[in-house]
Write a protein that holds these residues in place. Structure first.
Motif, PDB file in Angstrom:
ATOM      1  N   MET A  57       0.837  -1.209   0.000  1.00 37.92           N
ATOM      2  CA  MET A  57       0.000   0.000   0.000  1.00 37.92           C
ATOM      3  C   MET A  57       0.866   1.251   0.000  1.00 37.92           C
ATOM      4  N   GLY A  58       1.901   1.225   0.830  1.00 31.92           N
ATOM      5  CA  GLY A  58       2.815   2.364   0.922  1.00 31.92           C
ATOM      6  C   GLY A  58       3.460   2.637  -0.430  1.00 31.92           C
ATOM      7  N   ILE A  59       3.924   1.566  -1.075  1.00 33.36           N
ATOM      8  CA  ILE A  59       4.570   1.721  -2.392  1.00 33.36           C
ATOM      9  C   ILE A  59       3.557   2.245  -3.409  1.00 33.36           C
ATOM     10  N   GLN A  60       2.369   1.654  -3.385  1.00 36.41           N
ATOM     11  CA  GLN A  60       1.346   2.016  -4.390  1.00 36.41           C
ATOM     12  C   GLN A  60       0.966   3.496  -4.269  1.00 36.41           C
ATOM     13  N   VAL A  61       0.700   3.910  -3.043  1.00 37.85           N
ATOM     14  CA  VAL A  61       0.252   5.302  -2.857  1.00 37.85           C
ATOM     15  C   VAL A  61       1.381   6.276  -3.182  1.00 37.85           C
ATOM     16  N   THR A  62       2.591   5.987  -2.695  1.00 37.56           N
ATOM     17  CA  THR A  62       3.710   6.905  -2.941  1.00 37.56           C
ATOM     18  C   THR A  62       4.009   6.990  -4.440  1.00 37.56           C
ATOM     19  N   SER A  63       3.995   5.847  -5.109  1.00 34.64           N
ATOM     20  CA  SER A  63       4.274   5.845  -6.554  1.00 34.64           C
ATOM     21  C   SER A  63       3.223   6.651  -7.300  1.00 34.64           C
ATOM     22  N   SER A  64       1.966   6.463  -6.906  1.00 34.25           N
ATOM     23  CA  SER A  64       0.882   7.208  -7.560  1.00 34.25           C
ATOM     24  C   SER A  64       1.105   8.708  -7.415  1.00 34.25           C
ATOM     25  N   ILE A  65       1.440   9.110  -6.200  1.00 32.47           N
ATOM     26  CA  ILE A  65       1.611  10.544  -5.930  1.00 32.47           C
ATOM     27  C   ILE A  65       2.799  11.079  -6.727  1.00 32.47           C
ATOM     28  N   LEU A  68       5.633  -3.031  -9.054  1.00 30.42           N
ATOM     29  CA  LEU A  68       4.503  -2.247  -8.534  1.00 30.42           C
ATOM     30  C   LEU A  68       4.768  -0.753  -8.726  1.00 30.42           C
ATOM     31  N   VAL A  69       6.017  -0.345  -8.463  1.00 35.64           N
ATOM     32  CA  VAL A  69       6.385   1.066  -8.640  1.00 35.64           C
ATOM     33  C   VAL A  69       6.175   1.468 -10.102  1.00 35.64           C
ATOM     34  N   ALA A  70       6.682   0.647 -11.019  1.00 34.51           N
ATOM     35  CA  ALA A  70       6.591   0.969 -12.453  1.00 34.51           C
ATOM     36  C   ALA A  70       5.138   1.133 -12.886  1.00 34.51           C
ATOM     37  N   ALA A  71       4.287   0.211 -12.457  1.00 39.41           N
ATOM     38  CA  ALA A  71       2.882   0.246 -12.888  1.00 39.41           C
ATOM     39  C   ALA A  71       2.162   1.467 -12.327  1.00 39.41           C
ATOM     40  N   GLU A  72       2.353   1.726 -11.046  1.00 43.56           N
ATOM     41  CA  GLU A  72       1.575   2.784 -10.400  1.00 43.56           C
ATOM     42  C   GLU A  72       2.035   4.190 -10.768  1.00 43.56           C
ATOM     43  N   VAL A  73       3.367   4.363 -10.936  1.00 46.96           N
ATOM     44  CA  VAL A  73       3.870   5.693 -11.318  1.00 46.96           C
ATOM     45  C   VAL A  73       3.283   6.074 -12.680  1.00 46.96           C
ATOM     46  N   ALA A  74       3.371   5.147 -13.638  1.00 50.10           N
ATOM     47  CA  ALA A  74       2.891   5.449 -14.995  1.00 50.10           C
ATOM     48  C   ALA A  74       1.385   5.657 -15.023  1.00 50.10           C
ATOM     49  N   ASN A  75       0.684   4.872 -14.225  1.00 53.10           N
ATOM     50  CA  ASN A  75      -0.778   4.982 -14.153  1.00 53.10           C
ATOM     51  C   ASN A  75      -1.205   6.414 -13.834  1.00 53.10           C
ATOM     52  N   ASN A  76      -0.633   6.967 -12.769  1.00 53.86           N
ATOM     53  CA  ASN A  76      -1.049   8.322 -12.383  1.00 53.86           C
ATOM     54  C   ASN A  76      -0.374   9.404 -13.208  1.00 53.86           C
ATOM     55  N   ALA A  77       0.827   9.092 -13.750  1.00 59.32           N
ATOM     56  CA  ALA A  77       1.505  10.096 -14.580  1.00 59.32           C
ATOM     57  C   ALA A  77       0.728  10.345 -15.864  1.00 59.32           C
ATOM     58  N   SER A  78       0.006   9.353 -16.311  1.00 57.96           N
ATOM     59  CA  SER A  78      -0.760   9.523 -17.556  1.00 57.96           C
ATOM     60  C   SER A  78      -1.904  10.527 -17.369  1.00 57.96           C
ATOM     61  N   GLU A  79      -2.302  10.718 -16.108  1.00 63.82           N
ATOM     62  CA  GLU A  79      -3.425  11.613 -15.822  1.00 63.82           C
ATOM     63  C   GLU A  79      -3.136  13.043 -16.274  1.00 63.82           C
ATOM     64  N   GLY A  80      -1.924  13.531 -15.956  1.00 60.46           N
ATOM     65  CA  GLY A  80      -1.552  14.890 -16.342  1.00 60.46           C
ATOM     66  C   GLY A  80      -1.533  15.043 -17.851  1.00 60.46           C
ATOM     67  N   GLY A  81      -0.936  14.052 -18.524  1.00 59.12           N
ATOM     68  CA  GLY A  81      -0.865  14.097 -19.983  1.00 59.12           C
ATOM     69  C   GLY A  81      -2.247  14.110 -20.607  1.00 59.12           C
ATOM     70  N   ALA A  82      -3.123  13.252 -20.093  1.00 59.03           N
ATOM     71  CA  ALA A  82      -4.484  13.168 -20.656  1.00 59.03           C
ATOM     72  C   ALA A  82      -5.235  14.484 -20.446  1.00 59.03           C
ATOM     73  N   LEU A  83      -4.999  15.099 -19.287  1.00 55.01           N
ATOM     74  CA  LEU A  83      -5.678  16.366 -18.995  1.00 55.01           C
ATOM     75  C   LEU A  83      -5.164  17.467 -19.933  1.00 55.01           C
ATOM     76  N   ALA A  84      -3.840  17.446 -20.202  1.00 52.65           N
ATOM     77  CA  ALA A  84      -3.265  18.444 -21.115  1.00 52.65           C
ATOM     78  C   ALA A  84      -3.855  18.277 -22.509  1.00 52.65           C
ATOM     79  N   CYS A  85      -4.014  17.018 -22.933  1.00 52.83           N
ATOM     80  CA  CYS A  85      -4.580  16.724 -24.255  1.00 52.83           C
ATOM     81  C   CYS A  85      -6.018  17.248 -24.337  1.00 52.83           C
ATOM     82  N   LEU A  86      -6.746  17.065 -23.247  1.00 56.42           N
ATOM     83  CA  LEU A  86      -8.135  17.539 -23.203  1.00 56.42           C
ATOM     84  C   LEU A  86      -8.181  19.069 -23.226  1.00 56.42           C
TER      85      LEU A  86
END
Lengths: 165, 504
Positions: B110-118, B306-324
């Protein structure tokens, strides 16, 4: 859908083929209805006409792609692997969709509360709820939410009852 | 580059207690929505949308983006606890998150997932803040013909991503464009396909169409499942307090290269129209796995995976918002519903938004950065309570969500007919999804059809009868060439498959 021939099996994925065909037919009638407008028909159909052709050609190609001709496998038991897996809940999902539409149409005549509670209890019952306390809690929640949040906070003029219209 | 005036102005807009409360509420709601199996961010935003009616546009958008961010992180929590991705983006999280939890390291995971997401979220929003001005300047170069070709390119790209169903996805896009013509024509004022109904004179409202397309199909599918949970994992198994959680937080920074690489992958993939966070996390996971050391066992509880998956997951959010924000093209169901929120508050995402409301765009992006810090604390709290939330059975959840969504549809124009339209769009969306016609393509067609038609007509007036002239404009020509390359590659793939005897 499956048709057995001498050495071959014809498999048809019927549902997407029907869907594409229906869309193709609808687009034809839609195009025709706009093209026959008494005024400005040419400009109104300017964008629709090329789209109709795309959809018409597309629906034919999709229907063709939904038909697969396979060599009859040996042994015969292997035939099963070619068949698309049926969804056991498909009938229920269609029924649920019909219930949704019926619910939406009834709102205009019966107001929000009666159809919504009937819909919620009906669906919940069909999905296995038998506890009257759950029904009461759901009813209470939705009434408070509709009245409190929408009626009072957001001032949405929601017709709660049939006579509220 | 960033402008100090915009920064100060954004701080001014963000500095209010009620905004913090709204963001906290949105994040919590999003986290809970993400944690509930089958309920994704799009559905979460659809449910919360009517509550933003009376808010000012900035507060409303902050709340909606908070639900979006919370939903993405919440999906990861569920993936770790139950091996069930709450959202498609969390699929890669299950690969190593769940095995890690099974080893008794649930709190570390959980710690890894949340920190990576942030970390992913902060990185991507920082990059987007730097890039938004050049991006929007570039977007302003798009005239009618460029915009039209961009829409075609997006259709082709999404269809290519759908692989085997290339043709069906293109078909869905064309159907969406056709669907958008229902209502009064902007060019001739003629009513088309309204069946004489006045309520259809303005066409099918975008918001109703979007919510119907993405929220209702999920509910129809959920209605046939007692619970999305296949296997219940006890939260207590590996729980030994906050220390383990803190250990997980620190473990995340043991992989600095993976952190940065995944954040870059996530942001770049997010910038591509319609690529989505699921693709970002899978790509990032694959690249981390390729560079694995011999002693690392991916798929068996490797923290770096887990780090690789979660970092990219949330990092895509900024890109998608910029595209929008810059191009007005939503890349996923969630960003489409978010776009509905913009429409609801009288804002049209796209090149003109940055020109007319740059203050709001910057404040929104800074607000999203700020959200990430809050999300860190809230997500850790929700992670502890998640096991209780996910037990809410579908037999209660589904009818109640439908009741609430019906309310929100009514409150859009105070018409019960909109509820009928909502469910009709929902059933159409469910069919598109079920028969593998891309609902995202349909939605993009339905949303952008009207401007494309207007601009096509304008192009015709500009270029006269010789429409081929538009392809000689540099940007249009480039976009056309890219589209043709994508089509060619896909055609090559299909022919190859056909020759191998698999059919299309």
């Amino acid at each position: 859908m499956r048709f057995d021939m001498r050495n071959k099996i014809i498999l048809i994925d019927a549902s997407p083929a029907i869907f594409a065909a229906v869309v193709g037919i609808w687009s034809y009638f839609y195009w025709q209805s706009v093209a026959s407008l008494p005024v400005d028909a040419q400009a109104s159909v300017f964008f629709i006409e090329p789209l109709f052709w795309v959809l018409a050609v597309g629906s034919v190609l999709i229907v063709v792609n939904c038909i697969q001709i396979k060599q009859r496998p040996q042994p015969a038991a292997n035939i099963e692997k070619f068949l698309p897996k049926p969804d056991p809940n498909l009938r229920n999902k269609f029924l649920f969709s019909l219930v949704l539409i019926a619910y939406a149409f009834s709102l205009d005549y019966l107001g929000y509360i009666i159809p919504t509670l009937a819909f919620m209890f009906g669906v919940s019952w069909c999905m296995g709820t038998r506890d009257w306390r759950v029904f009461c809690s759901m009813a209470l929640f939705i009434c408070i939410f509709a009245k409190g949040v929408f009626g009072i906070m957001l001032r949405v003029p929601l017709p709660f009852w049939p006579w509220s219209n | 580059m960033m402008d100090v005036d915009f920064f100060l102005n954004s701080i001014g807009m963000l500095a209010s207690w009620h905004l913090v409360l709204v963001v906290v509420a949105g994040l919590l709601f999003g986290l809970i929505a993400g944690v509930i199996p089958g309920v994704n961010s799009a559905l979460g935003i659809a449910v919360i949308l009517p509550l933003t009616f009376k808010m000012d546009s900035f507060t409303a958008l902050m709340m909606l983006t908070a639900v979006y961010a919370g939903g993405l992180t919440g999906g990861g929590i569920l993936a770790i606890l139950l091996n069930t991705p709450g959202t498609p983006a969390a699929v890669a999280t299950t690969f190593d998150g769940y095995p890690l939890a099974q080893k008794g390291k649930v709190n570390e995971a959980m710690g890894i997932q949340v920190t990576s997401s942030i970390f992913g979220g902060i990185f991507s929003f920082a990059v987007v803040l730097l890039l938004i001005q050049p991006m929007s300047r570039f977007a302003l170069m798009f005239g009618p013909s460029e915009m039209m070709m961009l829409v075609v390119l997006v259709f082709v790209v999404i269809s290519t991503l759908n692989g085997e169903e290339f043709l069906r996805s293109l078909f869905a896009g064309a159907l969406g464009l056709m669907f958008s013509t229902i209502g009064t024509s902007n060019i001739t004022s003629a009513e088309r396909g309204t069946f004489g109904l006045d309520v259809l004179a303005d066409g099918v409202p975008s918001l109703i169409c979007i919510v119907g397309l993405f929220a209702i199909p999920e509910l129809i599918d959920l209605s046939q499942r007692k619970s999305a949970i296949k296997e219940m994992y006890s939260m207590q198994k590996g729980r030994s307090g906050l220390l383990n959680l803190w250990h997980g937080v620190r473990m995340t920074f043991d992989y600095p290269i993976t952190l940065v690489r995944s954040a870059v992958i996530g942001t770049m993939v997010g910038l591509l129209p319609a690529a989505g966070s699921a693709m970002a996390s899978l790509l990032s996971y694959a690249s981390a796995k390729n560079g694995a050391k011999p002693d690392q066992k991916y798929g068996e509880g490797e923290p770096e995976g887990l780090v690789a998956a979660e970092v990219a997951n949330n990092a895509s959010e900024g890109g998608a918002l910029a595209c929008l924000l810059c191009l007005g093209i939503p890349g996923s169901g969630s960003t489409a519903v978010l776009m509905g929120g913009f429409f609801l508050h009288g804002l049209t995402p796209g090149p003109s938004l940055m020109q007319n409301s740059a203050d709001l765009v910057y404040a929104l992006l800074y607000g999203c950065l700020f959200q990430m810090f809050l999300l860190g604390f809230l997500a850790l709290g929700v992670a502890f309570c998640a096991a209780k939330v996910i037990r809410l059975p579908n037999r209660i959840l589904v009818p109640m969500l439908i009741g609430i969504i019906a309310l929100s549809a009514f409150s859009y124009r105070n018409l019960f007919f909109d509820v009928v339209l909502l469910f009709a769009c929902g059933i159409l969306g469910w069919m598109l999804k079920r028969y593998k016609f891309s609902p995202v393509n349909f939605m993009i067609g339905a949303l952008l059809g009207t401007p494309v038609e207007d601009e096509l007509y304008r192009s015709m007036l500009l270029f006269g009868s010789d429409m081929t002239a538009i392809f000689f404009r540099p940007l249009t020509g480039t976009l056309t060439a890219i589209t043709l390359v994508f089509c060619g590659l896909q055609a090559h793939k299909l022919i190859k498959r056909y020759r191998e005897g698999a059919g299309c």
